[in-house]
Design an enzyme around this catalytic site. Structure first.
Site, PDB file in Angstrom:
ATOM      1  N   HIS A 156      24.875  31.391   7.518  1.00  0.00           N
ATOM      2  CA  HIS A 156      25.589  32.529   8.106  1.00  0.00           C
ATOM      3  C   HIS A 156      24.808  33.838   7.991  1.00  0.00           C
ATOM      4  O   HIS A 156      25.121  34.816   8.671  1.00  0.00           O
ATOM      5  CB  HIS A 156      26.987  32.678   7.495  1.00  0.00           C
ATOM      6  CG  HIS A 156      27.005  33.151   6.063  1.00  0.00           C
ATOM      7  ND1 HIS A 156      27.070  32.295   4.992  1.00  0.00           N
ATOM      8  CD2 HIS A 156      26.974  34.397   5.541  1.00  0.00           C
ATOM      9  CE1 HIS A 156      27.098  32.994   3.877  1.00  0.00           C
ATOM     10  NE2 HIS A 156      27.037  34.279   4.178  1.00  0.00           N
ATOM     11  N   ASP A 186      25.740  25.321   5.076  1.00  0.00           N
ATOM     12  CA  ASP A 186      25.517  26.766   5.031  1.00  0.00           C
ATOM     13  C   ASP A 186      24.141  27.088   4.440  1.00  0.00           C
ATOM     14  O   ASP A 186      23.984  28.016   3.644  1.00  0.00           O
ATOM     15  CB  ASP A 186      26.609  27.462   4.225  1.00  0.00           C
ATOM     16  CG  ASP A 186      26.603  28.981   4.448  1.00  0.00           C
ATOM     17  OD1 ASP A 186      26.161  29.419   5.530  1.00  0.00           O
ATOM     18  OD2 ASP A 186      27.029  29.726   3.541  1.00  0.00           O
ATOM     19  N   SER A 270      24.929  36.692  -0.518  1.00  0.00           N
ATOM     20  CA  SER A 270      24.780  35.377   0.103  1.00  0.00           C
ATOM     21  C   SER A 270      23.310  35.030   0.305  1.00  0.00           C
ATOM     22  O   SER A 270      22.544  35.823   0.846  1.00  0.00           O
ATOM     23  CB  SER A 270      25.499  35.353   1.452  1.00  0.00           C
ATOM     24  OG  SER A 270      26.894  35.392   1.284  1.00  0.00           O
TER      25      SER A 270
END
Length: 426
Positions: A156, A186, A270
Site C-alpha cells: 500500500h 501487503d 508502514s
C-alpha cells in the site's frame, strides 16, 4: 548643661545597646561611675566638667579603636563572599549512554529509508496531467547485488505510483524502480542504486520470538519530517490473524498473519523495520488499528513470512499462486429469500461460499463448477467463508494440484475434482 549631658547619656545608652560589645559596655559604665564620683568631689566645678569631658574623649577614642578592626573584618568577609560568588562556575558531566537498545538501533537505523509515492494527477484548469506526491512510507534495505540495492516495503506504500523516490539516512534522494508487489501479503520490493548504500539489515528468525520479548520499531511516522523515529515495546502476541479489506468494498477479503506489538506504529511507519534487541530484522511493520478506545496495538509481518515472498517478487515481479477461476460471495451476505428461492439450500446449511461467476476456460469451468454453486468443503476441510477458501488455496496447495471440492447445487450436494492452474486471482 545638664540637659545636654542627659541627652548625650541617653544617646550613648541607645548606641551601646545596639552596637557595643560586652567589653565596651563595661568600660562605658566604669567611665560613667568615675564621672559621677568626680562630679561629687569637685562639687560641679568647671574643672570637674573639664575632666569629665576629657575622660569622655579618651573613652570615645578607645571605643573607636575597638570597633574599627571588627568593622574591617566584616567588610573583608563580605568582599570575599562576593568574589567567591562571582568566581563560582557550573560544572557539567558528559556521560555517553550505550544501552542494548542504542546499540541495536545503531546497527540497523541507516538501512531504514523513506519512500515517497508520486502519482499522476490531472490539472483541472489546464487539462494536463502532472505529478504530485501522494504519500510516503518507510522501507528497509535488505540486499545489495552489484550496482543495485533492494528495499522491502508495503504494497500500500507503492500502490498506484507513477514514480518512486527513496530517501536515505543522510538525506540523499534516489530514484527507485518497482521490482514487484503483492496485495495479499501487503509486501513490495523496490530497487535503487547501491552507490551510496552503506548499511544492509540482517534477517533474524521471527519463529523464535516470545511474548514479552523487547522489540524496536524504526520508521518515518507522519512523513519524512520525523525520519528515522524509534519506538520501543514488546512482542504482545505471535501468530495473530488480522482480517483486512483489500478492495475497500466493506467486506473482509483476507486474513494477514502478523506479530502483535505495543511499540508505537503510526501512519508513515508502514514498511519500516521491527528489530530485536540484537538489531536483527524480525518483521516489517504493516498496519495499526487506530481507534479512540485502542492504544498500543500495532502489527508487523513476520520476517519468516516475508522472505519467500520477496524472493519470488525479485524473480517474477509477482507471487504466482494457484487459481480456480471463480468469483466469491459469502453466504452470510446473501439475503435469506435468495438462499431459499435461488440457491434452494437446506435449512441446516448456513455457511459457505457462493460462486458468483465462473471464468470461461478456467480450471473451475473445466471441472464443471457453475454459477450459484455453494462451496462448503475443499480438500476435506470445511469452508465457511471466502477467507477460509483463500487460506486453504494459497497456503495448502500448489499450482498443478488436483483437489476435491463439495458444493450444494439446487439443494443437492455435488462432489467435483478440480486441477489448479497459475494465476493472481481466485
Amino acid at each position: 548643661m545638664s540637659y545636654y549631658h542627659d541627652d548625650e547619656n541617653k544617646q550613648q545608652e541607645h548606641e551601646s545597646v545596639n552596637s557595643y560589645s560586652p567589653l565596651q559596655e563595661r568600660l562605658r559604665r566604669e567611665q560613667e561611675e568615675e564621672n559621677k564620683r568626680r562630679s561629687k568631689k569637685n562639687g560641679g566645678s568647671k574643672a570637674g566638667y573639664f575632666l569629665s569631658g576629657l575622660s569622655g574623649i579618651i573613652i570615645g577614642a578607645l571605643l573607636i579603636w575597638l570597633l574599627v578592626p571588627s568593622m574591617t573584618n566584616q567588610l573583608s568577609s563580605q568582599s570575599t563572599t562576593k568574589n567567591s560568588n562571582t568566581e563560582s562556575t557550573i560544572t557539567q558531566t558528559a556521560t555517553e549512554v550505550k544501552s542494548d537498545i542504542v546499540s541495536a538501533v545503531d546497527t540497523v537505523s541507516d538501512a531504514v529509508v523513506g519512500i515517497t509515492n508520486i502519482q499522476e494527477v490531472s490539472d483541472f484548469w489546464n487539462q494536463q496531467a502532472t505529478t504530485a506526491e501522494a504519500g510516503s512510507g518507510s522501507g528497509v534495505i535488505y540486499k545489495v547485488d552489484n550496482d543495485l540495492a533492494y528495499v522491502i516495503t508495503n504494497y500500500h506504500v507503492v500502490e498506484g505510483a507513477k514514480q518512486l523516490e527513496v530517501t536515505l539516512a543522510d538525506g540523499t534522494k534516489e530514484e527507485a524502480k518497482l521490482v514487484g508487489s503483492d496485495i495479499w501479503t501487503d509486501l513490495a520490493v523496490v530497487s535503487i542504486s547501491s552507490e551510496k548504500v552503506e548499511t544492509v539489515a540482517k534477517f533474524g528468525d521471527s519463529d523464535v520470538l516470545k511474548q514479552g520479548e523487547s522489540v524496536i520499531a524504526i520508521g518515518n511516522p507522519l512523513g519524512l519530517d520525523f525520519y528515522g523515529s524509534v519506538t520501543t515495546g514488546v512482542i504482545s502476541g505471535t501468530d495473530r490473524s488480522v482480517p483486512v479489506d483489500l478492495n475497500a468494498d466493506g467486506n473482509e477479503d483476507w486474513e494477514v498473519e502478523v506479530l502483535q506489538t505495543d511499540a508505537a506504529i503510526n501512519p508513515g511507519n508502514s514498511g519500516g523495520a521491527l528489530i530485536n534487541i540484537t538489531g536483527e530484522l524480525v518483521g516489517i511493520n504493516s498496519m495499526k488499528i487506530a481507534q479512540d478506545t485502542i492504544e498500543g496495538l500495532g502489527f508487523s509481518i513476520p520476517i519468516n513470512s516475508v522472505i519467500p515472498i520477496i524472493e519470488e517478487l525479485e524473480q517474477h515481479g509477482e507471487v504466482k499462486r494457484p487459481t480456480m477461476g471463480i468469483g466469491l460471495l459469502d453466504l452470510t451476505d446473501v439475503p435469506a429469500f435468495y438462499q431459499q428461492q435461488t440457491l434452494k439450500l437446506p435449512e441446516e446449511v448456513t455457511t459457505g461460499v457462493v460462486v458468483s461467476e465462473v471464468v470461461e476456460g478456467s480450471s473451475a469451468g473445466k471441472a464443471g463448477v457453475q454459477q450459484y454453486d455453494l462451496i462448503v468443503e475443499m480438500g476435506g476441510q470445511k469452508v465457511e467463508n471466502s477467507i477460509d477458501l483463500r487460506q486453504y488455496l494459497y497456503n495448502e496447495t500448489e499450482i498443478g494440484d488436483t483437489i476435491t471440492i463439495k458444493v450444494y447445487r439446487q439443494g443437492e450436494l455435488v462432489e467435483l475434482n478440480l486441477t489448479l492452474t497459475e494465476g493472481t486471482a481466485v
